[in-house]
Design a protein around this motif. Structure first.
Motif, PDB file in Angstrom:
ATOM      1  N   LEU A 256      33.350  56.564  33.470  1.00 19.00           N
ATOM      2  CA  LEU A 256      33.912  57.608  32.621  1.00 19.00           C
ATOM      3  C   LEU A 256      34.266  58.812  33.469  1.00 19.00           C
ATOM      4  N   VAL A 257      35.345  59.476  33.102  1.00 20.37           N
ATOM      5  CA  VAL A 257      35.751  60.710  33.785  1.00 20.37           C
ATOM      6  C   VAL A 257      35.948  61.797  32.741  1.00 20.37           C
ATOM      7  N   SER A 258      35.209  62.881  32.899  1.00 26.29           N
ATOM      8  CA  SER A 258      35.375  64.069  32.061  1.00 26.29           C
ATOM      9  C   SER A 258      36.429  64.958  32.713  1.00 26.29           C
ATOM     10  N   LEU A 259      37.444  65.355  31.934  1.00 27.32           N
ATOM     11  CA  LEU A 259      38.627  66.000  32.504  1.00 27.32           C
ATOM     12  C   LEU A 259      38.502  67.502  32.664  1.00 27.32           C
ATOM     13  N   GLY A 260      37.593  68.134  31.928  1.00 24.42           N
ATOM     14  CA  GLY A 260      37.468  69.580  32.018  1.00 24.42           C
ATOM     15  C   GLY A 260      37.660  70.239  30.666  1.00 24.42           C
ATOM     16  N   SER A 261      37.746  71.553  30.661  1.00 25.37           N
ATOM     17  CA  SER A 261      37.690  72.305  29.417  1.00 25.37           C
ATOM     18  C   SER A 261      39.067  72.719  28.915  1.00 25.37           C
ATOM     19  N   PHE A 262      39.312  72.426  27.639  1.00 25.52           N
ATOM     20  CA  PHE A 262      40.497  72.948  26.949  1.00 25.52           C
ATOM     21  C   PHE A 262      40.190  74.290  26.287  1.00 25.52           C
ATOM     22  N   SER A 263      38.927  74.682  26.286  1.00 27.35           N
ATOM     23  CA  SER A 263      38.513  75.897  25.581  1.00 27.35           C
ATOM     24  C   SER A 263      37.631  76.732  26.486  1.00 27.35           C
ATOM     25  N   ALA A 264      37.326  77.932  26.022  1.00 22.50           N
ATOM     26  CA  ALA A 264      36.298  78.727  26.687  1.00 22.50           C
ATOM     27  C   ALA A 264      34.946  78.039  26.514  1.00 22.50           C
ATOM     28  N   LEU A 265      34.012  78.354  27.408  1.00 31.82           N
ATOM     29  CA  LEU A 265      32.646  77.858  27.275  1.00 31.82           C
ATOM     30  C   LEU A 265      31.911  78.768  26.306  1.00 31.82           C
ATOM     31  N   LEU A 266      31.321  78.168  25.268  1.00 26.99           N
ATOM     32  CA  LEU A 266      30.733  78.938  24.176  1.00 26.99           C
ATOM     33  C   LEU A 266      29.255  78.600  24.022  1.00 26.99           C
ATOM     34  N   PRO A 267      28.426  79.578  23.626  1.00 29.19           N
ATOM     35  CA  PRO A 267      26.995  79.317  23.451  1.00 29.19           C
ATOM     36  C   PRO A 267      26.691  78.738  22.078  1.00 29.19           C
ATOM     37  N   PRO A 268      25.896  77.671  22.002  1.00 36.79           N
ATOM     38  CA  PRO A 268      25.524  77.116  20.698  1.00 36.79           C
ATOM     39  C   PRO A 268      24.446  77.953  20.027  1.00 36.79           C
ATOM     40  N   LYS A 269      24.287  77.751  18.735  1.00 38.09           N
ATOM     41  CA  LYS A 269      23.179  78.368  18.015  1.00 38.09           C
ATOM     42  C   LYS A 269      22.709  77.392  16.943  1.00 38.09           C
ATOM     43  N   ALA A 270      21.449  77.463  16.612  1.00 38.15           N
ATOM     44  CA  ALA A 270      20.873  76.554  15.625  1.00 38.15           C
ATOM     45  C   ALA A 270      21.616  76.669  14.295  1.00 38.15           C
TER      46      ALA A 270
END
Length: 292
Positions: A256-270
């Motif tokens: 498998l190859v992950s291509l990278g981000s189409f979006s900003a990196l965002l922090p998750p929350k519960a």
């Protein structure tokens, strides 16, 4: 796992490393690499690697990968990171980086994941492809990549920047932490079209698609276009294949190859549910993850 206990579990792995790796002065030492792994296991922020050249980052990644392999086992693929110019800018670099993906990192769409799945947990809209042929190692164009893969897979990556001060990471520092590989959620694979005209249309759709992240209420969280990754997302594969070969690694069928981000990196929350959609890519089913 408590940090002290995690450190203890890496002692045997350190002995196995011995003196096999010759390091630049600023490459992390074996003991520092073991500490990095211990923080990874404990999901606690590690000290930032500092003063790393690109070679130092690669050296450190190699040490960390040896330790990760002893703990996690099989490599199931690779991730190309910092393939989006906007993300490169965040990390003060102008080129991509790569890391390894291990068994158990790729979950299925609909998975529920702890919001604190890592020390510096993030999520982003991404995409996977699956290698069909070793010819991919010689691919120079998106068309040649398409000939050597058999699936395109919607993917929400869940990286972990894992250090005490992520804003201080540069490209070499991101390399050193194995490009933050931790988890990801894969959706329904799309087969590669069989006929030439359909394949050209598919390539165009990959570049033109609009990728969106939305929450459970449908509010937009982020996103971008397919062409935000190196002008065409499959260019990430040609870059990765070349970079891997420079270190004596070739992509193999099934990787498998992950291509990278189409979006900003965002922090998750519960309590947050995230859906990634790929508008304009025919047949693409949205992929979902929920954080608890």
């Amino acid at each position: 796992m408590p940090l002290k206990q995690a450190l203890a579990t890496t002692a045997a792995a350190l002995l196995a490393l011995g003196t096999a790796t010759t390091a630049h002065a600023d490459c992390l030492t074996d003991a520092q690499a073991a500490e990095l792994l211990a923080h990874y296991v404990a999901r606690t922020p590690a000290p930032n690697p500092v003063n790393l050249s690109d070679a130092d980052g690669a050296c450190t990644r190699g040490k960390l990968n040896q330790l990760l392999a002893q703990r996690m086992g099989k490599v199931v693929g690779y991730k190309a990171g910092l393939t989006n110019p906007a993300v490169q800018k965040r990390f003060n670099t102008d080129k991509p980086v790569w890391g390894k993906l291990y068994d158990g990192m790729v979950l299925q769409s609909g998975a529920t994941v702890e919001a604190a799945f890592g020390a510096r947990a993030l999520y982003e809209a991404d995409m996977l492809v699956r290698v069909k042929s070793a010819a991919i190692n010689h691919a120079k164009t998106p068309e040649e990549v398409l000939d050597a893969i058999d699936q395109v897979i919607p993917f929400i990556e869940l990286p972990d920047l894992m250090v005490q001060a992520p804003p201080q990471l540069n490209g070499a520092g991101v390399t050193a932490i194995n490009v933050g590989a931790r988890l990801g959620v894969a959706g329904t694979p799309l087969p590669i079209p069989a006929y030439r005209g359909e394949r050209y249309a598919f390539l165009k759709a990959l570049a033109d698609m609009n990728v969106s992240l939305t929450d459970g209420a449908g509010a937009r969280l982020g996103g971008g276009k397919g062409s935000d990754i190196l002008e065409h997302p499959l260019n990430a594969v040609t870059w990765l294949a070349t970079a891997l070969q420079q270190e004596g690694i070739t992509l193999q069928p099934g990787d498998l190859v992950s291509l990278g981000s189409f979006s900003a990196l965002l922090p998750p929350k519960a309590g947050l549910a995230v859906t990634a959609t790929y508008d304009g890519l025919p047949g693409a089913v949205p992929v979902r993850v929920t954080f608890k």
